[in-house]
Design an enzyme around this catalytic site. Structure first.
Site, PDB file in Angstrom:
ATOM      1  N   GLY A 339      12.205  16.356  38.461  1.00  0.00           N
ATOM      2  CA  GLY A 339      12.257  15.244  39.411  1.00  0.00           C
ATOM      3  C   GLY A 339      10.890  14.594  39.560  1.00  0.00           C
ATOM      4  N   SER A 340      10.581  14.212  40.809  1.00  0.00           N
ATOM      5  CA  SER A 340       9.422  13.332  41.046  1.00  0.00           C
ATOM      6  C   SER A 340       8.074  13.916  40.616  1.00  0.00           C
ATOM      7  CB  SER A 340       9.358  12.952  42.513  1.00  0.00           C
ATOM      8  OG  SER A 340      10.541  12.273  42.870  1.00  0.00           O
ATOM      9  N   THR A 341       7.947  15.244  40.617  1.00  0.00           N
ATOM     10  CA  THR A 341       6.660  15.790  40.160  1.00  0.00           C
ATOM     11  C   THR A 341       6.391  15.383  38.712  1.00  0.00           C
ATOM     12  OG1 THR A 341       7.873  17.841  39.784  1.00  0.00           O
ATOM     13  CG2 THR A 341       6.386  17.802  41.672  1.00  0.00           C
ATOM     14  N   LYS A 343       6.720  12.551  37.596  1.00  0.00           N
ATOM     15  CA  LYS A 343       6.120  11.205  37.574  1.00  0.00           C
ATOM     16  C   LYS A 343       4.631  11.288  37.236  1.00  0.00           C
ATOM     17  CE  LYS A 343       9.568   9.259  40.641  1.00  0.00           C
ATOM     18  NZ  LYS A 343      10.017   9.251  42.040  1.00  0.00           N
TER      19      LYS A 343
END
Lengths: 611, 396
Positions: A339-341, A343
């Site tokens: 997920g966002s990590t 990014k």
């Protein structure tokens, strides 16, 4: 005597001579020709081998505290032919060892050269039995692996089986280093198995195993483990994982897989399901009262117990599966959608390829249309107009979809490779999983968009940590590891272990920009709950919905780095299936803050500034 | 052997010699010496091999040695006595009857054998002994060997040409085989030895050796038949022999082989055997030779075998130099007896043939056996003693 008699007798005598020489030849064959062959066999018959157990090497934490050591235990056995007072022996042994009298009697009265009554007997009890000097009762010293902190880093350290051989974790990886070489005493015995005195016994001295010092720091591990335990209780989570690593050299300070299990009793299942609590109680009670060390016996009794209680009967296979699940080191053996990590990776790739600058502006309307699909942002109302910096701080999906699109599939894959996401980290515990990516040629716009914010890919938590480490440590792809040095007490020699390091081919500008962005997340963005006054902390939150989507199961995570300007430690937490609030920024970031609050002063990292 | 008589001797030894020379013949000191040597070695080895079980089961390390020593001593006295008596008195009639001594001895042997079957003492599942109360036990089959030797020698003596025909052989054979059959009931090994004595003596005495082929063939067939159709016990022996390392019944043989192979060239040294510590069961009995190999090595074992060969050579010399057939045939019988037991024993211990319990003469534990063997030696010495001064050594 007539002449023909004489001739006949001479013939007879000569026949005797011939037969005699044949027999002498036979003797020569047996005594010289076959001496070696029978020599080996006769030793097997005549010699008793008494092995002298070699101590297994200790596992020490970063400060030299014993995490795995040896306990002196004894094996009690009886030698049938030497037992003079069987009834007394049975009485004493069944009483002292708390064994069923019938069982002991059966073993004592069994006609065998040596019958084992009980292994792993506590030293004090063994000494008491030895001091009684019962004839025919043998007390042999042995070592048993002992883990002073029982559940501490259980899935990392691992444990050993009955033969003192590593079964999981570091105990397996460093088997050859830790394992000692048993010595042997060979003594001649008579047919009754009684040793013959005053005969030359030859012996081979045991060689103790080498000690292993690992990077795990007892205190940091305890802080992390406690924090993980606490948040797991609070959030009723399925599991909580925390990894703390030195980004500069890959030394892992802590690795928590809550729930941990008791290394001193690794076969007892730790139930996570409350419905099974009673079963667990049964098992634990039973296990505690177990006197028989034999695992299969234990199993039989357990099964019986369960049957009589009319509770769920677990087959041996099911039990083994459950045990393997309990022992599994998810930080290493399981992949997940970061997920966002993730990014951080996308941003690093885009910045390195100069496809984006922090000041580039984007617009988030709550979703982005990629080909014929609409992919939503976590903030459905949209973040509106924002710079790339703000988009990173907000963890805005449409921004990253666009950034990913700009960077392109080839460049993204190039940086996945540079950051080591296609390879195993090389960590020194067994069972590391490989990452799962789309094939590059299959990645179309939709896949690229989802990959940009960390979906439709699967990596291990440790792979993520390693990739991010290279972004903040000056561009070095380190090998995460536990083993630091091998200490050979006998040879008085210390051997430092070395690990591969390679360049992630990152330019400095990208690195400093990334650090700035990561710090901004904690200082001003979604990771502000990890903020600690006076420390410059970088980080990134993530909330990944588990597959299949729509079940409401999430993994909340946070990756923190401190201090961001000169990273000394990085931590990643994954809270698996929390109940209630599941946002990484809300529930995962505070845990890392708590841990950092404790360990940064402990590590001697000074406050960067005072407010 | 004129040469021997003329040898110069010292005064003491001279006197001793004179006493024995009274018979007018020569006294075979070589034989006497070698017999005493073997008995001595036997006692030492019995002590060495039995020490462990004597302490373990009898509480007296000398238990077996003492028993063996007493009978060996008695046997030596008997041997010297027998050697001083003219063996030809055996040819005399028993007073007031027409029965001669040899027949009486054989009859007595058959009676004793009957008695032992009915009222014998049972050891290890075999009724072979007659209890003599405080004097211990007596094994009549050992006596049978002497009786048969004397009987067959006598039969050959009274009609040397009888053996040239089958009928003559069968006539000699029948009464002996009655004895053999009775012995075979409890002790096949001794039966085999006695059959060998009978066959060997008759074979040597006969001018017509052809029909013996038939009997040898018969014997071979009998052995084959025993193995093929006999009791499971015999068949098991055969299997043990073939599969000595895997067959559980071959325990004693295998342990014996271990002992032999442990000896090497020079042995472990007297008293140093490990296999006698309960591994080789009753090491002092039939398997004593395996412990000799272990303790004294190939060299020691060969020396002992060589001693037996010298003994046989001396008996052979006496036989061929004997003036008349009776004495000569007694010596032949003694020779066949000693030779067959030594060869069978060593062959069994080295697993060259299927196991059968034959004692090693003079050495194996067993008082009756040693005593009877010594009496046989006394007979041979007696024969040597009666070889007249006028005797020409025909075969040297």
């Amino acid at each position: 005597m007539k002449t023909y008699h004489r001739r006949s007798i001479l013939m007879g005598f000569l026949a005797c001579c011939i037969l005699t020489f044949f027999l002498i030849g036979r003797l020569y064959y047996l005594m010289i020709g076959r001496a070696e062959y029978y020599g080996v066999k006769v030793r097997e018959v005549q010699e008793r081998e008494r092995s002298i157990k070699a101590a297994r090497g200790k596992i020490l934490d970063a400060n030299g505290v014993e995490l795995a050591s040896n306990k002196s235990v004894s094996t009690i056995s009886v030698i049938y032919n030497q037992v003079k007072q069987p009834e007394k022996v049975i009485d004493v042994l069944s009483k002292e060892l708390e064994l069923d009298r019938e069982e002991v009697a059966k073993k004592v009265k069994k006609r065998s050269s040596r019958e084992k009554i009980k292994a792993n007997v506590d030293k004090t009890i063994a000494d008491r039995i030895r001091n009684m000097q019962l004839e025919g009762v043998m007390v042999d010293e042995d070592y048993r692996r002992y883990y002073p902190y029982s559940t501490l880093a259980s899935k990392v350290i691992g444990f050993t089986g009955s033969d003192n051989q590593g079964i999981i974790g570091l105990e397996v990886t460093y088997e050859d280093i830790l394992r000692g070489k048993d010595g042997v005493i060979y003594t001649l015995t008579n047919a009754q198995g009684v040793e013959i005195k005053n005969t030359a016994e030859h012996r081979k001295e045991p060689i103790p195993g080498n000690d292993l010092q690992i990077s795990i720091d007892l205190n940091m591990q305890m802080y992390a483990q406690q924090a993980a335990w606490k948040v797991r209780q609070e959030k009723q989570a399925k599991s909580v994982r925390i990894i703390m690593m030195n980004p500069n050299n890959g030394e892992i300070y802590a690795m928590v897989n809550e729930p941990e299990f008791d290394l001193n009793d690794p076969f007892t299942l730790v139930e996570t399901d409350d419905a099974n609590a009673s079963t667990k109680q049964n098992e634990t009670d039973k296990a505690n009262s177990m006197t028989e060390q034999n695992e299969t016996d234990k199993e039989n009794t357990l099964t019986q117990q369960n049957e009589t209680d009319n509770t769920k009967v677990m087959t041996e296979k099911e039990k083994n599966e459950k045990r393997n699940a309990m022992w599994r080191n998810s930080c290493i053996s399981d992949t997940y959608e970061p997920g966002s990590t993730f990014k951080i990776i996308t941003a690093t790739a885009a910045l390195s390829e100069h496809k984006v600058t922090v000041k580039d502006t984007f617009f988030c309307g709550g979703s982005r249309r990629v080909e014929n699909r609409t992919i939503r942002c976590h903030k459905t109302s949209g973040h509106g107009a924002e710079t790339f910096r703000e988009g990173f701080m907000n963890s805005c999906n449409p921004v990253f979809m666009e950034v990913g699109e700009r960077t392109g599939v080839a460049n993204m894959f190039k940086w996945y490779k540079n950051l080591g996401l296609f390879e195993k980290t090389g960590v020194d515990v067994p069972g590391e999983a490989s990452s799962i990516f789309h094939k590059q040629e299959n990645v179309k716009a939709v896949e690229l968009a989802t990959m940009s914010f960390g979906q439709s890919i699967q990596i291990t938590p440790l792979q993520l940590l390693r990739a991010v480490a290279s972004v903040v440590n000056g561009g070095t792809l380190v090998t995460p590891h536990f083993g630091v040095r091998v200490i050979s007490e006998k040879e008085n020699r210390i051997k430092n272990l070395s690990y591969e390091e390679k360049s992630a081919k990152l330019d400095e500008e990208t690195q400093s920009t990334m650090k700035e962005l990561l710090e901004a997340v904690v200082a001003e963005g979604g990771g502000n709950k990890a903020y600690i006054e006076g420390y410059r902390i970088g980080g990134k939150t993530a909330t990944s919905e588990k597959l299949p989507r729509g079940t409401g199961k999430y993994i909340s995570s946070f990756l923190g780095i401190a201090p961001i300007d000169d990273p000394k430690v990085m931590a990643l937490i994954l809270i698996d299936e929390p109940q209630g609030v599941y946002y990484g920024g809300t529930i995962a970031a505070p845990v890392i803050r708590q841990v950092f609050e404790n360990i940064l002063p402990y590590m001697g990292i000074e406050l960067a500034f005072k407010e | 052997m004129a040469r021997r008589r003329k040898r110069k001797t010292g005064p003491v030894k001279g006197l001793f010699l004179e006493a024995f020379r009274a018979g007018g013949g020569y006294y075979d000191f070589s034989l006497l010496f070698i017999v005493l040597l073997l008995v001595g070695v036997g006692l030492i080895m019995v002590y060495s091999t039995s020490y462990y079980s004597a302490v373990r089961f009898k509480g007296d390390s000398m238990y077996y040695l003492k028993r063996q020593g007493v009978l060996a001593f008695a046997g030596i006295i008997a041997m010297i006595f027998v050697s001083r008596v003219d063996y030809k008195i055996l040819l005399k009639r028993v007073k007031n009857t027409t029965v001669r001594m040899p027949s009486l001895l054989l009859a007595l042997s058959i009676v004793l054998q009957f008695y032992v079957l009915i009222n014998g003492v049972d050891f290890n599942g075999a009724k072979r002994w007659i209890s003599l109360g405080p004097l211990g036990t007596f094994q009549p089959s050992d006596f049978a060997k002497v009786a048969v030797i004397i009987y067959v020698a006598y039969m050959i003596h009274i009609n040397p040409r009888a053996l040239d025909r089958v009928g003559g052989f069968v006539r000699i054979m029948i009464p002996v085989m009655i004895d053999v059959a009775l012995i075979a009931k409890e002790n096949v090994s001794t039966a085999i030895v006695i059959t060998l004595i009978l066959g060997g003596m008759c074979f040597i005495a006969s001018r017509n050796k052809k029909y013996f082929l038939f009997f040898i063939l018969l014997g071979v067939l009998a052995v084959v038949a025993i193995f093929l159709f006999g009791e499971g016990f015999r068949m098991a022996r055969f299997n043990s022999w073939k599969n000595v390392e895997s067959d559980e019944n071959a325990f004693q043989t295998l342990q014996g082989l271990y002992a032999i192979a442990s000896g090497g060239l020079m042995g472990r040294g007297l008293g140093q055997s490990t296999q006698k510590l309960g591994y080789v069961p009753e090491a002092q009995n039939d398997w004593i030779f395996s412990i000799i190999c272990e303790e004294l090595g190939l060299v020691g074992a060969c020396v002992i075998i060589l001693a037996f060969l010298i003994l046989l050579w001396r008996v052979f010399q006496i036989a061929v130099n004997s003036r008349e057939l009776f004495g000569g045939m007694i010596c032949v019988g003694v020779l066949v007896h000693v030779a067959s037991q030594v060869l069978l024993n060593v062959a069994v211990v080295t697993n060259s043939i299927p196991a059968t319990g034959v004692a090693l003469p003079f050495i194996s534990y067993g008082g009756t056996s040693v005593a009877m063997m010594l009496i046989e030696m006394g007979l041979a010495l007696s024969v040597s003693y009666r070889i007249g001064t006028e005797q020409e050594g025909a075969v040297g």
